[in-house]
Design an enzyme around this catalytic site. Structure first.
Site, mmCIF file in Angstrom:
data_model
loop_
_atom_site.group_PDB
_atom_site.id
_atom_site.type_symbol
_atom_site.label_atom_id
_atom_site.label_comp_id
_atom_site.label_asym_id
_atom_site.label_seq_id
_atom_site.Cartn_x
_atom_site.Cartn_y
_atom_site.Cartn_z
ATOM 1 N N HIS A 195 -9.077 -3.986 -1.784
ATOM 2 C CA HIS A 195 -8.099 -3.210 -1.011
ATOM 3 C C HIS A 195 -8.482 -1.723 -1.027
ATOM 4 C CE1 HIS A 195 -3.758 -2.188 0.104
ATOM 5 N NE2 HIS A 195 -4.256 -1.025 -0.277
ATOM 6 N N GLU A 196 -8.812 -1.218 -2.219
ATOM 7 C CA GLU A 196 -9.134 0.214 -2.334
ATOM 8 C C GLU A 196 -10.456 0.539 -1.651
ATOM 9 O OE1 GLU A 196 -6.780 2.046 -3.186
ATOM 10 O OE2 GLU A 196 -5.566 0.422 -3.984
ATOM 11 N N CYS B 222 0.857 -1.182 0.000
ATOM 12 C CA CYS B 222 0.000 0.000 0.000
ATOM 13 C C CYS B 222 0.893 1.233 0.000
ATOM 14 C CB CYS B 222 -0.886 -0.021 1.250
ATOM 15 S SG CYS B 222 -1.998 1.392 1.366
ATOM 16 N N HIS C 80 -10.101 1.187 1.958
ATOM 17 C CA HIS C 80 -9.630 2.533 2.310
ATOM 18 C C HIS C 80 -10.805 3.478 2.566
ATOM 19 C CE1 HIS C 80 -5.267 2.544 1.923
ATOM 20 N NE2 HIS C 80 -5.317 1.893 0.780
HETATM 21 NI NI NI Z 1 -3.667 0.962 -0.072
#
Ligand code: NI
Length: 177
Positions: A141-142, A99, A145
């Site tokens: 993953h995004e 990341c 966030h």
């Molecule tokens: Ni990330």
């Protein structure tokens, strides 16, 4: 060309849920997408979420490099606003992630193999597609966030978490489970 500063783990913008976007086509948001694109290209990642550049809105960018695509073609950069990911099936796959907000480290995270992604694209048009493999991993993953979740929180085996340089020198084998 604008290169934005990337927030690092520990900054509060990375742990707060981001706000939904009413209209992706406003000048400010178009400018943000352009600046995030140049920032991602400069940083060399495969995905970037708006909170990582200190903008707490539900937007991420991602792409799939040809080398990460079994079909070989890869997938072009796409901006997704207000993404909603729905797992299709129960299968999860363990894989390495890094990341831009956690520089120098990588860790193994289990992600759904296949997800349905809905939301809006950069023109405000509906997005509705099925992602699998690497694209599904990056999108998950995004999307994390946008909920204030960084991948280390999803690492289950901390032997599979460390400095990229060391893990390249001393590979840790992942067992799918
Ligand atoms: Ni990330």
């Amino acid at each position: 060309m604008t290169i934005l500063k990337i927030a690092r783990m520990g900054h509060p913008v990375l742990r707060a849920p981001a706000d939904a976007v009413a209209d992706p086509t406003t000048p400010d948001l178009r400018r943000l997408v352009r600046a995030m694109t140049t920032t991602l290209e400069d940083a060399g990642g495969v995905g970037l979420a708006a909170p990582q550049v200190h903008e707490p809105v539900r937007l991420f960018l991602f792409f799939v490099p040809p080398a990460r695509d079994p079909a070989g073609g890869g997938r072009g950069l796409m901006a997704v606003f207000n993404p909603v990911l729905t797992p299709l099936g129960d299968e999860r796959v363990l894989g390495w992630e890094g990341c831009l907000s956690v520089p120098g480290l990588r860790g193994a995270v289990a992600r759904h193999k296949t997800v349905r992604m809905t939301g809006l694209d950069g023109e405000g048009a509906p997005v509705d597609e099925v992602l699998s493999g690497f694209a599904a991993r990056v999108a998950q993953h995004e999307a994390d966030h946008l909920d204030g979740v960084l991948y280390p929180a999803r690492v289950e085996d901390f032997r599979a978490f460390g400095y990229s340089e060391e893990l390249e020198r001393y590979p840790y084998p992942l067992t799918q489970g």
